[in-house]
Design a protein around this motif. Structure first.
Motif, PDB file in Angstrom:
ATOM      1  N   ARG A  32       0.628  -1.251  -0.135  1.00  0.00           N
ATOM      2  CA  ARG A  32      -0.154   0.038  -0.056  1.00  0.00           C
ATOM      3  C   ARG A  32       0.739   1.213   0.170  1.00  0.00           C
ATOM      4  O   ARG A  32       2.158   1.075   0.003  1.00  0.00           O
ATOM      5  N   ASN A  33       0.208   2.185  -0.176  1.00  0.00           N
ATOM      6  CA  ASN A  33       1.215   3.783  -0.114  1.00  0.00           C
ATOM      7  C   ASN A  33       1.608   3.875   1.348  1.00  0.00           C
ATOM      8  O   ASN A  33       1.242   3.315   2.533  1.00  0.00           O
ATOM      9  N   VAL A  36      -0.864   5.074   4.565  1.00  0.00           N
ATOM     10  CA  VAL A  36      -1.843   4.018   4.773  1.00  0.00           C
ATOM     11  C   VAL A  36      -0.640   2.904   5.593  1.00  0.00           C
ATOM     12  O   VAL A  36      -1.416   2.094   6.423  1.00  0.00           O
ATOM     13  N   THR A  37       0.257   2.508   5.182  1.00  0.00           N
ATOM     14  CA  THR A  37       1.159   1.213   5.702  1.00  0.00           C
ATOM     15  C   THR A  37       1.309   1.760   7.050  1.00  0.00           C
ATOM     16  O   THR A  37       1.480   0.930   8.055  1.00  0.00           O
ATOM     17  N   TYR A  38       1.885   2.945   7.127  1.00  0.00           N
ATOM     18  CA  TYR A  38       2.263   3.594   8.646  1.00  0.00           C
ATOM     19  C   TYR A  38       1.078   3.503   9.520  1.00  0.00           C
ATOM     20  O   TYR A  38       1.102   2.906  10.683  1.00  0.00           O
ATOM     21  N   ASN A  62       8.793   3.652  -0.026  1.00  0.00           N
ATOM     22  CA  ASN A  62       7.797   4.350  -0.879  1.00  0.00           C
ATOM     23  C   ASN A  62       7.618   3.569  -2.110  1.00  0.00           C
ATOM     24  O   ASN A  62       6.501   3.655  -2.544  1.00  0.00           O
ATOM     25  N   ASN A  63       8.321   2.745  -2.470  1.00  0.00           N
ATOM     26  CA  ASN A  63       8.200   1.583  -3.696  1.00  0.00           C
ATOM     27  C   ASN A  63       9.166   0.634  -3.443  1.00  0.00           C
ATOM     28  O   ASN A  63       9.777   0.440  -2.527  1.00  0.00           O
ATOM     29  N   ALA A 166       3.011   0.107 -11.788  1.00  0.00           N
ATOM     30  CA  ALA A 166       2.684   0.958 -11.171  1.00  0.00           C
ATOM     31  C   ALA A 166       3.310   0.741  -9.689  1.00  0.00           C
ATOM     32  O   ALA A 166       4.136  -0.070  -9.498  1.00  0.00           O
ATOM     33  N   ILE A 167       3.450   2.004  -8.907  1.00  0.00           N
ATOM     34  CA  ILE A 167       4.182   1.775  -7.700  1.00  0.00           C
ATOM     35  C   ILE A 167       3.601   0.813  -6.738  1.00  0.00           C
ATOM     36  O   ILE A 167       4.520   0.522  -6.051  1.00  0.00           O
TER      37      ILE A 167
END
Length: 281
Positions: A32-33, A36-38, A62-63, A166-167
């Motif tokens: 996830r971005n 959201v992950t945090y 981030n990626n 996609a990232i």
């Protein structure tokens, strides 16, 4: 003086994560971005820190490329990652398996190719000449490696379609929904994520192809930690669902529990990875 110098050189050669045994670094791959992950994994990190009685730092990338760079540099003591990352970490970076996710009421996961229901595509062969956005890039197991395996089984070779990355898998799904690309490579479970369901009407999407159900996303710990500490981390994570505080942390991370697993469970991924990437694990 010579002995002290040798000791200093040996100590300085260790990665930061290994040299400082008073704290641990927990790395999570960017399914996830970052924000959201945090939000999802901070409670679980705090729970682990409390149970261990030592600081645990949550490290978010981030990626996929950044996560991979940190993994290869030895930055992590504990990782939650995809199956490709685990296979590489076990073979090359001295990690051992703890367990795998149970989420959305399942203990398995599958790779898939996702399209809109109104796309007019009836089989993978219809994607010849079309654009497929793979969530996470070439090291994404479900989103790229397994998805590409499905395409190869359908007779599509590299160059038969336009390949983009996609990232993360969420972005691949969103781009497909908004008709920016023709199809997405993603794990099947990603359509059940709250973030995805809150942003789009997932009922307008469908699986054009779906792999067999495979072992879920793994957790692994560095063998550079002491056997006693590794066992302690293992027991804390595997038994989280047995306490109120543990269940709350799991729920915050959108997990049902973390279940025991064996390395041999990942043999299907070894074969798929060998076929698609030519790597032997």
């Amino acid at each position: 003086m010579r002995i002290l110098l040798i000791f200093f050189l040996l100590l300085s050669s260790l990665s930061p994560a290994i040299a400082d045994e008073s704290s641990l670094t927990f790395g999570i791959f960017p399914r996830r971005n970052a924000q959201v992950t945090y939000e999802l994994f901070s409670p679980l990190t705090d729970y682990l820190s409390s149970e261990l009685g030592r600081p645990v730092t949550l490290d978010i990338s981030n990626n996929f490329e950044v996560f991979w760079q940190k993994l290869t540099a030895g930055k992590f003591d504990l990782i939650h990652c995809n199956q490709y990352h685990y296979l590489a970490a076990r073979k090359n970076f001295n990690f051992e398996l703890i367990g795998t996710n149970a989420e959305f009421g399942k203990t398995t996961i599958a790779g898939s190719i996702i399209v809109r229901k109104d796309s007019g595509f009836n089989s993978l062969k219809d994607l010849k000449g079309k654009t497929i956005l793979f969530g996470g890039g070439p090291s994404a197991m479900q989103g790229y490696i397994v998805a590409t395996y499905l395409l190869r089984q359908a007779g599509l070779a590299s160059g038969d379609y336009k390949e983009k990355y996609a990232i993360n898998p969420t972005n691949a799904i969103l781009a497909t929904y908004y008709q920016q690309v023709d199809a997405a490579g993603s794990a099947d479970n990603n359509l059940q994520m709250d973030r995805v369901k809150n942003l789009i009407d997932v009922s307008q999407l469908r699986f054009l192809a779906l792999s067999q159900q495979l072992p879920q996303l793994p957790w692994a710990v560095s063998r550079f930690l002491s056997p006693e500490l590794r066992m302690q981390i293992h027991e804390i994570l595997i038994t989280m669902d047995q306490t109120d505080k543990g269940r709350a942390a799991l729920h915050a991370a959108s997990l049902d529990k973390i279940i025991p697993a064996h390395d041999r469970d990942f043999d299907p991924f070894r074969e798929i990875t060998r076929t698609i990437r030519g790597e032997q694990f």
